[in-house]
Scaffold this active site. Structure first.
Site, short mmCIF file in Angstrom:
data_model
loop_
_atom_site.label_atom_id
_atom_site.label_comp_id
_atom_site.label_asym_id
_atom_site.label_seq_id
_atom_site.Cartn_x
_atom_site.Cartn_y
_atom_site.Cartn_z
N GLU A 43 0.85 -1.19 0.00
CA GLU A 43 0.00 0.00 0.00
C GLU A 43 0.89 1.25 0.00
OE1 GLU A 43 -3.72 1.70 2.69
OE2 GLU A 43 -2.20 0.45 3.66
N LYS A 118 -9.65 0.88 -2.50
CA LYS A 118 -9.82 0.35 -1.15
C LYS A 118 -11.24 0.63 -0.64
CE LYS A 118 -7.49 0.75 3.38
NZ LYS A 118 -6.38 1.45 4.08
N CYS A 159 -4.99 -3.48 2.82
CA CYS A 159 -4.76 -3.22 4.24
C CYS A 159 -5.98 -3.48 5.13
CB CYS A 159 -4.21 -1.81 4.41
SG CYS A 159 -3.35 -1.53 5.99
#
Length: 278
Positions: A43, A118, A159
């Protein structure tokens, strides 16, 4: 055995695109020289900046971002598939100046195969006193993505998504046999939760989980956990860096392990409708 050699790039990404590219490019070249066919970065590969004004000044659309463009050309030069774990780029939504935290998959001809924004943004108050409000700077996505690769479906996450098992189950049921989890985990949550969450998602889905991470003390003041990890579909750790230093983690995947795990415990076919508690 159907095999795939992957490489996970662990970085300590600087706060400018030029420095970030100089940091990550040699590691990608090292991964390709080591025979990796699929290479994954963490990320925030293009920069990590907490200061809002500096971050806004650094933002560009993903088709004009200097790091994304350079890594796209590098994938073609090296003849490898490359997942830019995420780049922080403009979201493209008029009236919303927040960025997108976007994974971008490039094939070995330098073509974009898929991208993913995301879904779950990191808004937390940790016991250590750390307070994060990613939603202030990042516009969350709304679309799950499974990308086609020569080795099977690759589910894309970033994440904090790791904490949402329903997303990973949906990816597996949509054809993913591998799930990418590029991350910049905080130290307290990494120490407590990183490996157990990765192993749980692999076990629940019968997928390989590929988790390249940021690690160490960054220019912008944050600290990240590192410990890039590869988990097999039965839940065992098959490769791991035991530190937060920049480096390359190789793993050879026996892709037939996906079918073995899912045949042994066919949980993806055992869904039942149920009523919620009153």
């Amino acid at each position: 055995m159907t095999a795939l050699r992957v490489a996970l790039i662990q970085t300590r990404t600087p706060a400018s695109a030029g420095a970030a590219l100089a940091h990550v490019e040699p590691l990608i070249r090292q991964a390709a020289a080591g025979g990796a066919q699929l290479i994954l970065t963490p990320e925030g590969t293009n920069f990590l900046i907490q200061n809002r004004e500096q971050r806004q000044a650094a933002l560009a659309p993903d088709d004009r971002d200097a790091v994304v463009l350079a890594l796209t050309a590098l994938a073609k030069e090296l003849g490898v598939w490359l997942l830019i774990g995420s780049a922080i780029v403009t979201s493209g939504h008029e009236g919303d100046d927040r960025a997108a935290n976007r994974s971008i998959l490039i094939d070995d001809h330098g073509r974009r195969v898929a991208s993913y924004d995301k879904l779950h943004v990191y808004d937390v108050d940790l016991p250590t006193g750390e307070r994060w409000r990613e939603s202030a700077a990042v516009r969350p996505g709304d679309q799950a993505v499974v990308a086609d690769t020569p080795w099977g479906g690759l589910g894309l996450t970033v994440c904090y998504d790791i904490r949402f098992p329903q997303l990973h189950r949906a990816l597996a049921k949509a054809g993913a046999t591998m799930i990418a989890v590029p991350a910049a985990f905080t130290v307290p949550t990494g120490e407590a939760h990183w490996e157990v969450l990765l192993r749980a998602r692999a076990i629940e889905t019968g997928c390989f989980v590929l988790a390249p991470a940021q690690g160490g003390a960054h220019e912008d003041g944050r600290r990240t956990w590192g410990r890039s990890t590869v988990i097999a579909p039965w839940g065992e750790v098959i490769a791991r860096l035991d530190n937060d230093e920049p480096g390359v983690l190789f793993a050879d995947l026996d892709l037939d392990a996906v079918a073995r795990a899912r045949n042994a415990v066919p949980q993806l076919t055992h869904d039942r409708d149920f009523s919620l508690p009153a």
